[in-house]
Design an enzyme around this catalytic site. Structure first.
Site, PDB file in Angstrom:
ATOM      1  N   THR A 153       1.047  -1.006   0.012  1.00 18.40           N
ATOM      2  CA  THR A 153      -0.043  -0.026   0.059  1.00 18.40           C
ATOM      3  C   THR A 153       0.956   1.414  -0.080  1.00 18.40           C
ATOM      4  O   THR A 153       1.471   1.825  -1.045  1.00 18.40           O
ATOM      5  CB  THR A 153      -0.962   0.072   1.410  1.00 18.40           C
ATOM      6  OG1 THR A 153      -0.125  -0.317   2.433  1.00 18.40           O
ATOM      7  CG2 THR A 153      -2.078  -1.189   0.886  1.00 18.40           C
ATOM      8  N   LYS A 179       3.978  -7.140   3.854  1.00 20.36           N
ATOM      9  CA  LYS A 179       3.616  -5.703   3.403  1.00 20.36           C
ATOM     10  C   LYS A 179       3.700  -4.805   4.878  1.00 20.36           C
ATOM     11  O   LYS A 179       2.957  -5.586   5.719  1.00 20.36           O
ATOM     12  CB  LYS A 179       2.775  -5.457   2.584  1.00 20.36           C
ATOM     13  CG  LYS A 179       1.390  -5.894   3.194  1.00 20.36           C
ATOM     14  CD  LYS A 179       0.546  -4.973   3.936  1.00 20.36           C
ATOM     15  CE  LYS A 179       0.320  -3.562   3.325  1.00 20.36           C
ATOM     16  NZ  LYS A 179      -0.157  -2.620   4.048  1.00 20.36           N
ATOM     17  N   THR A 190      -1.485  -1.383   8.355  1.00 16.22           N
ATOM     18  CA  THR A 190      -2.101  -2.670   8.014  1.00 16.22           C
ATOM     19  C   THR A 190      -0.767  -3.588   7.583  1.00 16.22           C
ATOM     20  O   THR A 190      -0.138  -3.118   6.500  1.00 16.22           O
ATOM     21  CB  THR A 190      -3.019  -2.557   6.921  1.00 16.22           C
ATOM     22  OG1 THR A 190      -4.151  -2.000   7.530  1.00 16.22           O
ATOM     23  CG2 THR A 190      -3.458  -3.900   6.108  1.00 16.22           C
ATOM     24  N   GLU A 276       5.863   4.598   7.332  1.00 15.99           N
ATOM     25  CA  GLU A 276       5.364   5.824   6.678  1.00 15.99           C
ATOM     26  C   GLU A 276       5.893   7.163   6.945  1.00 15.99           C
ATOM     27  O   GLU A 276       6.299   7.343   7.981  1.00 15.99           O
ATOM     28  CB  GLU A 276       3.785   5.960   6.835  1.00 15.99           C
ATOM     29  CG  GLU A 276       3.137   4.927   6.189  1.00 15.99           C
ATOM     30  CD  GLU A 276       1.520   5.022   6.685  1.00 15.99           C
ATOM     31  OE1 GLU A 276       0.615   4.357   5.663  1.00 15.99           O
ATOM     32  OE2 GLU A 276       1.308   5.552   7.375  1.00 15.99           O
ATOM     33  N   ASN A 402      -0.539  10.445   6.064  1.00 21.99           N
ATOM     34  CA  ASN A 402      -1.692   9.963   6.693  1.00 21.99           C
ATOM     35  C   ASN A 402      -2.992  11.057   6.613  1.00 21.99           C
ATOM     36  O   ASN A 402      -4.048  10.644   7.078  1.00 21.99           O
ATOM     37  CB  ASN A 402      -1.342   9.527   8.145  1.00 21.99           C
ATOM     38  CG  ASN A 402      -0.850   8.034   8.234  1.00 21.99           C
ATOM     39  OD1 ASN A 402      -1.526   7.078   8.101  1.00 21.99           O
ATOM     40  ND2 ASN A 402       0.325   8.231   8.529  1.00 21.99           N
ATOM     41  N   SER A 407      -7.180  10.045  -0.267  1.00 26.23           N
ATOM     42  CA  SER A 407      -7.135  10.710  -1.283  1.00 26.23           C
ATOM     43  C   SER A 407      -6.120  10.415  -2.103  1.00 26.23           C
ATOM     44  O   SER A 407      -5.916  10.834  -3.240  1.00 26.23           O
ATOM     45  CB  SER A 407      -7.327  12.359  -1.016  1.00 26.23           C
ATOM     46  OG  SER A 407      -6.326  12.759  -0.240  1.00 26.23           O
TER      47      SER A 407
END
EC number: 2.3.1.35
Length: 407
Positions: A153, A179, A190, A276, A402, A407
């Site tokens: 992702t 992942k 996740t 992230e 985040n 979007s």
């Protein structure tokens, strides 16, 4: 050959495993794909562990049901949609397994579904109907990287690892993909990880090996403190290596567990190091703890501290934040004699001894903490146990990612 060697190949490195990835239109990135299929030429003894979040993805119910007999032959996983809090989620997950079974000529009960992506978004069956036949045709022993790419992702790179070793004179292999980049505070038992091995091992022992392993690898990872609704780790052991079946603890079982540990830790570190927006992998190594559980909790407390993660981003050896995080760990130990050092490829700097300050060169400490991997060495001087945990720094980019995730 007695040693365990890291090799290329990922989840398809072991005998009899194939994989593929394709774009089904579930996610938004057509270049990397969004649907992966993993397949073993023969059914294997299988084990799984799942998130402890009370809100669970729909695929988990189906996977648990299909694994009641401890056997699996294929895994189907989509990215771009978590299939969580969807009105028809279980039906979609079940239908996926039927489509895979039809395409491969196997039992639907031997297919395990998985998913990752945005929570609460409707999911349709059409993308699976249109793409699963293509995936079945594309299955290849060289397909690990393609599958690892399709399940990403916000991950910035694919995550795979494989090792080889010998049991009873037979060459054995364990390989996996994973992942995970955000919503990572693993508490299974996740983030997704799928592992294939050609070792012949009983259903009971493959589950025991996985359940024990996650305590010192996957469960010791945190990026942001959020435990995903989708966390799942699956191991499929198809037995094609031809070793004598491992049916009880002993030397062969220990060798299997050691090899599994190498794969699990490697994938765990890659997840943490790809948090992230992160720029650095953060590792905490706790020694001198009175018990194993306490060592794990102290290590994880440090890598979960938002204040310390921010300090790591700034390359600031603010060791008081480390002591603070150690002190609120939910376990018992004597906090009066703690030593702390910060280490990296640049060198090591001691920042605390006997739970008190020591003189150190701030400029050198900044250089140490400017490396891509920063390790915090913590000695509690209160026992013999040790543990590791992995996280990452907290950056401006994390908020940006985040803030615009949907979007």
């Amino acid at each position: 050959m007695n040693e365990i060697k890291v090799i290329e190949g990922g989840v398809t490195a072991a005998k009899g495993f194939k994989a593929a990835g394709a774009y089904a239109g579930i996610g938004k990135n057509a270049e990397k794909g969004d649907l992966a299929l993993l397949y073993s030429e023969v059914p294997g003894n299988a084990a799984a562990v799942y998130t402890k979040n009370k809100v669970k993805a729909a695929h988990i119910a189906v996977t648990k049901d299909h694994l009641q007999d401890g056997v699996a032959q294929a895994i189907i996983c989509n990215s771009g949609n978590a299939n969580t809090c969807t009105p028809n989620g279980v039906e979609i997950a079940q239908k996926e397994t039927e489509l895979v079974a039809e395409a491969l000529g196997i039992k639907a009960a031997d297919v395990l579904p998985a998913a990752t992506g945005v929570i609460g978004v409707p999911l349709e069956i059409a993308p699976f109907e249109n793409t699963i036949p293509e995936l079945a045709e594309k299955l290849s022993p060289e397909g690990s990287a393609q599958a690892a790419d399709a399940i990403r992702t916000t991950d910035t790179y694919i995550k795979e690892c494989a090792v080889t070793f010998e049991l009873n004179g037979k060459t054995c292999t364990i390989g996996g993909i994973a992942k995970g980049s955000g919503m990572i505070h693993v508490n299974m038992g996740t983030m997704l990880s799928f592992i294939g091995t050609d070792v012949k091992i009983s259903k009971e022992l493959v589950q025991k090996a996985l359940s024990d392993e996650i305590l010192d690898s996957y469960n010791q990872v945190s990026v942001d403190g959020d435990t995903s609704t989708n966390d799942t780790v699956v191991v499929v052991a198809n037995g094609l290596a031809g070793n004598e079946e491992i049916t009880e603890p002993g030397d062969d079982y220990k060798k299997f567990c050691d090899a599994l540990h190498i794969v699990a830790v490697d994938l765990s570190q890659k997840i943490a190091g790809d948090g992230e927006g992160c720029e650095k992998l953060l590792e905490a190594h706790v020694t001198g703890a009175p018990d194993k559980d306490g060592a794990r909790k102290v290590a994880k407390s440090v890598i979960c501290s938002s204040l310390f993660k921010a300090a790591v981003f700034a390359s600031d050896a603010n060791w008081g934040r480390i002591l603070c995080a150690i002190g609120y760990a939910d376990c018992d130990f004597d906090a009066s004699n703690i030593d702390v050092s910060v280490c990296s490829a640049t060198g090591t700097v001691e920042v605390c001894k006997g739970s008190a300050s020591v003189p150190f060169d701030d400029d050198f400490a900044t250089k140490v903490m400017s490396e891509k991997k920063v390790t915090v060495e913590i000695d509690l001087h209160d026992g013999e146990e040790e543990a590791y945990a992995w996280g990452c720094d907290l950056t401006y980019k994390y908020v940006e990612i985040n803030g615009s995730y949907r979007s």
